[in-house]
Design an enzyme around this catalytic site. Structure first.
Site, PDB file in Angstrom:
ATOM      1  N   LYS A 175       8.240  -1.631  -2.415  1.00  0.00           N
ATOM      2  CA  LYS A 175       7.611  -0.870  -1.337  1.00  0.00           C
ATOM      3  C   LYS A 175       8.681  -0.274  -0.409  1.00  0.00           C
ATOM      4  O   LYS A 175       8.649   0.913  -0.082  1.00  0.00           O
ATOM      5  CB  LYS A 175       6.652  -1.775  -0.550  1.00  0.00           C
ATOM      6  CG  LYS A 175       6.060  -1.151   0.690  1.00  0.00           C
ATOM      7  CD  LYS A 175       5.196   0.068   0.405  1.00  0.00           C
ATOM      8  CE  LYS A 175       4.958   0.859   1.668  1.00  0.00           C
ATOM      9  NZ  LYS A 175       4.202   2.075   1.455  1.00  0.00           N
ATOM     10  N   GLU A 199       0.844  -1.196   0.000  1.00  0.00           N
ATOM     11  CA  GLU A 199       0.000   0.000   0.000  1.00  0.00           C
ATOM     12  C   GLU A 199       0.881   1.249   0.000  1.00  0.00           C
ATOM     13  O   GLU A 199       1.836   1.334   0.752  1.00  0.00           O
ATOM     14  CB  GLU A 199      -0.910  -0.024   1.240  1.00  0.00           C
ATOM     15  CG  GLU A 199      -1.912   1.099   1.269  1.00  0.00           C
ATOM     16  CD  GLU A 199      -2.631   1.261  -0.065  1.00  0.00           C
ATOM     17  OE1 GLU A 199      -3.294   0.319  -0.512  1.00  0.00           O
ATOM     18  OE2 GLU A 199      -2.498   2.339  -0.680  1.00  0.00           O
ATOM     19  N   CYS A 225       6.365   4.541   9.398  1.00  0.00           N
ATOM     20  CA  CYS A 225       6.973   3.686   8.368  1.00  0.00           C
ATOM     21  C   CYS A 225       8.357   4.072   7.857  1.00  0.00           C
ATOM     22  O   CYS A 225       9.186   3.192   7.655  1.00  0.00           O
ATOM     23  CB  CYS A 225       6.014   3.546   7.208  1.00  0.00           C
ATOM     24  SG  CYS A 225       4.543   2.638   7.708  1.00  0.00           S
TER      25      CYS A 225
END
Ligand code: NAD
Ligand code: UGA
Length: 459
Positions: free
Chosen positions: A217, A162, A273
Site C-alpha cells: 500500500k 484500500e 495520503c
C-alpha cells in the site's frame, strides 16, 4: 467463520464508501459503521442525502439503497464490536505532530485505541481487518494488544489496504484493479475474500503475507506520487525550452511500458495520503539506516513542495513583483475535482504564500464551504484567525470571485470551470487580466484571443 455482522470503525472517506459498497453487494450481511465523531454519524444518518459528510459521485444512491436495510451508522462502538464477527479498522493515520518521528512517522494512536477497544469488549472470536494505511509490521502491534487481553479469544489479523481514489471512490470500489488481502490464517483470508467475491472476480483477489500487503500500500502511493513529481519536474524544463509538457506526457505515455495515466502536470499533488505515506516510508527506511532509500523517496516530496512554491512565485513575479492589495480570484480549493476533501490541497499553500505577500484572495469552490477554507488556513498557524478572515473572501458565485480581480488562479480541475463565460470574466477584471492555470484545463489560444495573459504548467 461465517460472517453475518461487520463493524467498521471509522466513518470517513474510506470507511463510508467502502462499507456502503460491501453492504450493497452483500445484502445478507449487516454492516455497521461506527465513529467517535457523533456529528459525522448524524450527518450519515441525515434525511437529506445531498448533505452526507462525504461528497462522492454515486455514493448517495448506494446509501439510499442500503441504509436502514443492511447498512447502519452508529456511535455505539462497543455494542457493534461485540456483535460482529469481522471488524474493519478504518481510522485516520496522520503524520505525527509531536514527539519521536514528528513530521514523518504515521501517528498510530487511533489505530491502537481501536485495538484496545476491540480487546476490551470482545467476548467471541473476531477477524480484525486493517483497512487504514499502516506502516509495515503494524499488524504485529495490533496482534500483541489483542492477544494479551487474557480473555482467550481467537483474533485473526488481516491487512486489506484500500486503493480507492477520492472523486472516483464508488467506481474504484465497484471495479477494483485488485483487492489485496494479507494474513496468516487461510481461513480468515477466505472469509474476507468471499465477501469481495460477491462482485470482484476471484483472479483479482490477491493474497499475500501480512507484511507484503502492508508495504504494497505504501509502495503503490509512493509510485503514483513519484509519477506526478516526475512529470512536474519535466514541466519546469518544458517552460525553459519551449517543449510542451502535455505533448511530452502523451509521447511517453504511448510507450506501453510507461502507460498514459498519472502524467498530468499540475500545481502539485495534494490529498491526505501521498505526502503522509511517503514521509512514513522515508521514516521507516531511515529507521533501518537505509539512508539512500529514504533520500530517494523524500525527493518526491521535495519536488512537490517546489512545484507549489514556484506556481505562487511565478504569479507574484508576473504581477510586477507585487500582489500587495491586489485581488486574486481562486477557482477551486479541493485537492482534486469531484471531492469536498481539502486535506493538503495545493490551494492552501498557494493561498498562504499569497497572503504573506498581502494579496486579497477571493475563493470559489463548488463543494467546499467557507468554514473549511478558514480552518485549513488557520491550521497552518501562519497568521491570526482575524487576519485570515480579512485576507480571504469565499463566494458562492464564481463570477463574483473573479470580478475586479487582477488575476485568476485555477487550483482544482472542476469541469464547470471550463464552461464559464470567459469573455464576461475578462470584461469584469482589471487589465492586463492574467490567468494562472494550475491544472492546464483552459485552452491557451482561446484565452489569448479573448485578451487574457494566460500561463499554464509546462507549456
Ligand atoms: P477520515 O479522517 O476521513 O476518517 C477517519 C474516521 O475515523 C474519523 O471520522 C474519525 O472520527 C474516526 N476515528 C478515529 N479514531 C477513532 C476511534 N478510536 N474510534 C472510532 N472512530 C475513530 O480518514 P480516511 O480518509 O477515511 O482515511 C482512513 C485511512 O484510510 C487512513 O489510514 C488513510 O491513509 C487510508 N486511506 C485513505 C484513502 C482516501 O482516499 N481518503 C484511500 C485509501 C486509504
Ligand atoms: C490516491 C491514490 O490514487 C489511491 O489509489 C489511494 O488509495 C489514495 O491516494 C490513498 O491512499 O489515500 P487520492 O489522493 O484520493 O488517491 O487521489 P489521486 O487521484 O491519486 O490524486 C492525488 C493528487 O494528485 C491530486 O491532488 C491530483 O490532482 C494530483 N494528480 C493526480 C496530479 O497532479 N496529476 C495526475 O496525473 C494525477
Amino acid at each position: 467463520m461465517i460472517i453475518k455482522n461487520i463493524c467498521c470503525i471509522g466513518a470517513g472517506y474510506v470507511g463510508g464508501p467502502t462499507m456502503a459498497v460491501i453492504a450493497k453487494k452483500n445484502p445478507n450481511i449487516k454492516v455497521t459503521i461506527v465513529d467517535i465523531n457523533a456529528e459525522r454519524i448524524a450527518a450519515w444518518n441525515g434525511d437529506d442525502l445531498s448533505k452526507l459528510p462525504i461528497y462522492e459521485p454515486g455514493l448517495a444512491d448506494i446509501v439510499k439503497e442500503t441504509r436502514g436495510k443492511n447498512l447502519f451508522f452508529s456511535t455505539d462502538i462497543d455494542k457493534h464490536i461485540a456483535e460482529s464477527e469481522m471488524i474493519f479498522i478504518s481510522v485516520n493515520t496522520p503524520t505525527k505532530t509531536y514527539g519521536k518521528g514528528k513530521g514523518m512517522a504515521a501517528d498510530l494512536k487511533y489505530v491502537e485505541l481501536c485495538a484496545r477497544n476491540i480487546a476490551k469488549v470482545a467476548t467471541t472470536n473476531k477477524i480484525v481487518v486493517e483497512k487504514s494505511t499502516l506502516p509495515v509490521r503494524t499488524a504485529e502491534a495490533i496482534k500483541s494488544i489483542l492477544h494479551n487481553t487474557g480473555n482467550h479469544i481467537d483474533f485473526h489479523i488481516l491487512s486489506n489496504p484500500e486503493f480507492l481514489a477520492e472523486g472516483t471512490a464508488v467506481n474504484d470500489l465497484l471495479n477494483p484493479d485488485r483487492v489485496l488481502i494479507g494474513g496468516e490464517s487461510e481461513q480468515a483470508i477466505e472469509s474476507l475474500a468471499s465477501i469481495y467475491r460477491s462482485w470482484v472476480p476471484n483472479e483479482n483477489i490477491l493474497k499475500t503475507n501480512l507484511w507484503s500487503s502492508e508495504l504494497s500500500k505504501l509502495t503503490a502511493n509512493a509510485f503514483l506520487a513519484q509519477r506526478i513529481s516526475s512529470i512536474n519536474a519535466i514541466s519546469e524544463l518544458c517552460e525553459k525550452t519551449g517543449a510542451n509538457v502535455s505533448e511530452v506526457a502523451k509521447a511517453i505515455g504511448m510507450d506501453t511500458r510507461i502507460g498514459p495515466k498519472f502524467l498530468k502536470a499540475s500545481v502539485g499533488f495534494g490529498g491526505s495520503c501521498f505526502q503522509k505515506d511517503i514521509l512514513n516510508l522515508v521514516y521507516i527506511a531511515r529507521s533501518f539506516n537505509l539512508n539512500e532509500v529514504a533520500d530517494y523517496w523524500e525527493q518526491v516530496i521535495v519536488m512537490n513542495n517546489h512545484q507549489k512554491r514556484r506556481f505562487s512565485d511565478h504569479l507574484i513575479k508576473t504581477l510586477y513583483n507585487t500582489v500587495s492589495g491586489k485581488k486574486i480570484g481562486m477557482l477551486g480549493w479541493a485537492f482534486k475535482k469531484d471531492t469536498n476533501d481539502t486535506r493538503e490541497s495545493a490551494a492552501i499553500y498557494v493561498a498562504d504564500h499569497l497572503l504573506n505577500e498581502q494579496a486579497h484572495i477571493a475563493v470559489y469552490d463548488p463543494k467546499v464551504p467557507e468554514t473549511k477554507i478558514q480552518n485549513d488556513l488557520n491550521y497552518l498557524n501562519t497568521r491570526s484567525e482575524e487576519e485570515n478572515l480579512k485576507g480571504i473572501t469565499v463566494t458562492l458565485d464564481p463570477y463574483e470571485a473573479l470580478k475586479e480581480a487582477h488575476a485568476v488562479a485555477i487550483m482544482t480541475e472542476w469541469d464547470e470551470f471550463k464552461t464559464y463565460d470567459w469573455e464576461k470574466i475578462y470584461d469584469g477584471m482589471k487589465k492586463p487580466a492574467f490567468i494562472f492555470d494550475g491544472r492546464n484545463i483552459l485552452d491557451k489560444k482561446e484565452m489569448e484571443t479573448i485578451g487574457f495573459e494566460y500561463y499554464s504548467i509546462g507549456q
